[in-house]
Design a protein around this motif. Structure first.
Motif, PDB file in Angstrom:
ATOM      1  N   GLN A 130       0.839  -1.189   0.000  1.00  0.00           N
ATOM      2  CA  GLN A 130       0.000   0.000   0.000  1.00  0.00           C
ATOM      3  C   GLN A 130       0.881   1.250   0.000  1.00  0.00           C
ATOM      4  N   VAL A 131       0.611   2.136  -0.923  1.00  0.00           N
ATOM      5  CA  VAL A 131       1.319   3.408  -0.967  1.00  0.00           C
ATOM      6  C   VAL A 131       0.300   4.537  -0.867  1.00  0.00           C
ATOM      7  N   GLU A 132       0.771   5.680  -0.445  1.00  0.00           N
ATOM      8  CA  GLU A 132      -0.108   6.837  -0.283  1.00  0.00           C
ATOM      9  C   GLU A 132       0.322   7.944  -1.232  1.00  0.00           C
ATOM     10  N   ILE A 133      -0.641   8.488  -1.952  1.00  0.00           N
ATOM     11  CA  ILE A 133      -0.357   9.578  -2.874  1.00  0.00           C
ATOM     12  C   ILE A 133      -1.272  10.754  -2.551  1.00  0.00           C
ATOM     13  N   CYS A 134      -0.946  11.900  -3.114  1.00  0.00           N
ATOM     14  CA  CYS A 134      -1.786  13.082  -2.982  1.00  0.00           C
ATOM     15  C   CYS A 134      -2.519  13.270  -4.309  1.00  0.00           C
ATOM     16  N   GLU A 135      -3.827  13.435  -4.262  1.00  0.00           N
ATOM     17  CA  GLU A 135      -4.608  13.667  -5.464  1.00  0.00           C
ATOM     18  C   GLU A 135      -5.489  14.910  -5.282  1.00  0.00           C
ATOM     19  N   GLU A 136      -5.975  15.414  -6.390  1.00  0.00           N
ATOM     20  CA  GLU A 136      -6.788  16.623  -6.366  1.00  0.00           C
ATOM     21  C   GLU A 136      -8.232  16.285  -6.714  1.00  0.00           C
ATOM     22  N   ASP A 137      -9.185  16.706  -5.886  1.00  0.00           N
ATOM     23  CA  ASP A 137     -10.578  16.390  -6.160  1.00  0.00           C
ATOM     24  C   ASP A 137     -11.203  17.434  -7.089  1.00  0.00           C
ATOM     25  N   CYS A 138     -12.503  17.283  -7.361  1.00  0.00           N
ATOM     26  CA  CYS A 138     -13.177  18.154  -8.324  1.00  0.00           C
ATOM     27  C   CYS A 138     -13.249  19.606  -7.868  1.00  0.00           C
ATOM     28  N   ARG A 139     -13.056  19.845  -6.576  1.00  0.00           N
ATOM     29  CA  ARG A 139     -13.072  21.206  -6.057  1.00  0.00           C
ATOM     30  C   ARG A 139     -11.671  21.829  -6.021  1.00  0.00           C
ATOM     31  N   GLY A 140     -10.691  21.069  -6.471  1.00  0.00           N
ATOM     32  CA  GLY A 140      -9.323  21.570  -6.472  1.00  0.00           C
ATOM     33  C   GLY A 140      -8.607  21.376  -5.160  1.00  0.00           C
ATOM     34  N   GLU A 141      -9.237  20.654  -4.233  1.00  0.00           N
ATOM     35  CA  GLU A 141      -8.619  20.396  -2.935  1.00  0.00           C
ATOM     36  C   GLU A 141      -7.783  19.118  -3.008  1.00  0.00           C
ATOM     37  N   ARG A 142      -6.692  19.116  -2.269  1.00  0.00           N
ATOM     38  CA  ARG A 142      -5.795  17.956  -2.282  1.00  0.00           C
ATOM     39  C   ARG A 142      -6.095  17.034  -1.103  1.00  0.00           C
TER      40      ARG A 142
END
Length: 236
Positions: free
Chosen positions: A125-137
């Motif tokens: 399991q790895v953890e990444i940062c992604e951006e949602d539809c509101r532009g929040e990470r």
């Protein structure tokens, strides 16, 4: 993982890349393209493309993003050797690297040819940062394949860091050779009358440049091989 302004442009782009939630979901839903977590020389897009026979012009950095692997620690066989990861009993143990999406079976097999000789392919399991539809990470946990050292830790040296110091490799003849070969191949394919060849259909020029780096590749893996053989002798 921090980057420096003199790092290769494609590496900086990969380090800076934050995928959207939709992009990550689509990558994970794509059949036969499970992601790979890398923590050594394959973090560099130019080196990665070299080993998976991908044209230098392809923007693979858009399919890469920084990632953190839990439950492992970084080790080396010597100060100048490539890193390996080992399972850790320390709940706070992490390794920082890159997660690569959208690799097909042939490309994943090419990575296996490089890494699988002495290490084992494991699921983690790895953890990444992604951006949602509101532009929040937001943080997201992703299952990925990676290569880990599953043998005795005898002879290994802890790096005492969460990420491999890549600066020395970037200044090495090994990287310069690969970078030069990739640039030359890209120029050849973009020249007037040039034809984009399928990845595995190598021209005579490409076969020649592969031969020119074979001794460098042997040196790259020599530190791993010698320690592995030495540990087997010691264990017996």
């Amino acid at each position: 993982m921090d980057f420096k302004q003199w790092y290769p442009k494609d590496f900086i782009l990969a380090l800076s890349n934050t995928l959207t939630e939709k992009e990550v979901t689509l990558f994970l839903q794509k059949p036969g393209s499970s992601p790979r977590f890398v923590y050594g020389i394959l973090m560099l897009p130019t080196v990665l493309k070299y080993y998976i026979d991908m044209d230098q012009a392809v923007e693979i950095d858009k399919s890469m993003t920084q990632a953190t692997l839990f439950g492992y620690q970084l080790y080396q066989f010597a100060d100048s050797s490539p890193p390996v990861i080992v399972r850790s009993s320390d709940p706070k143990a992490v390794v920082d690297g890159m997660l690569i999406f959208n690799l097909n079976e042939r490309q994943r097999n090419s990575i296996y040819e490089l890494e699988g000789g002495l290490m084992d392919l494991v699921s983690a399991q790895v953890e990444i940062c992604e951006e949602d539809c509101r532009g929040e990470r937001n943080l997201r946990s992703v299952e990925a394949g990676t290569f880990a050292w599953e043998n005795s830790k005898e002879g290994l040296i802890s790096t005492k860091t969460t990420s491999w110091g890549i600066d020395g490799f970037l200044n090495s003849p090994f990287y310069e050779n690969i970078d030069r070969a990739q640039r030359r191949t890209s120029l050849e394919s973009s020249a007037p009358g040039g034809v984009c060849r399928p990845a595995r259909m190598l021209s005579a020029v490409e076969r020649g440049r592969r031969g020119s780096t074979s001794s460098l590749l042997r040196r790259y893996r020599a530190s791993l091989t010698s320690i592995y053989e030495g540990s087997e002798t010691h264990d017996t």
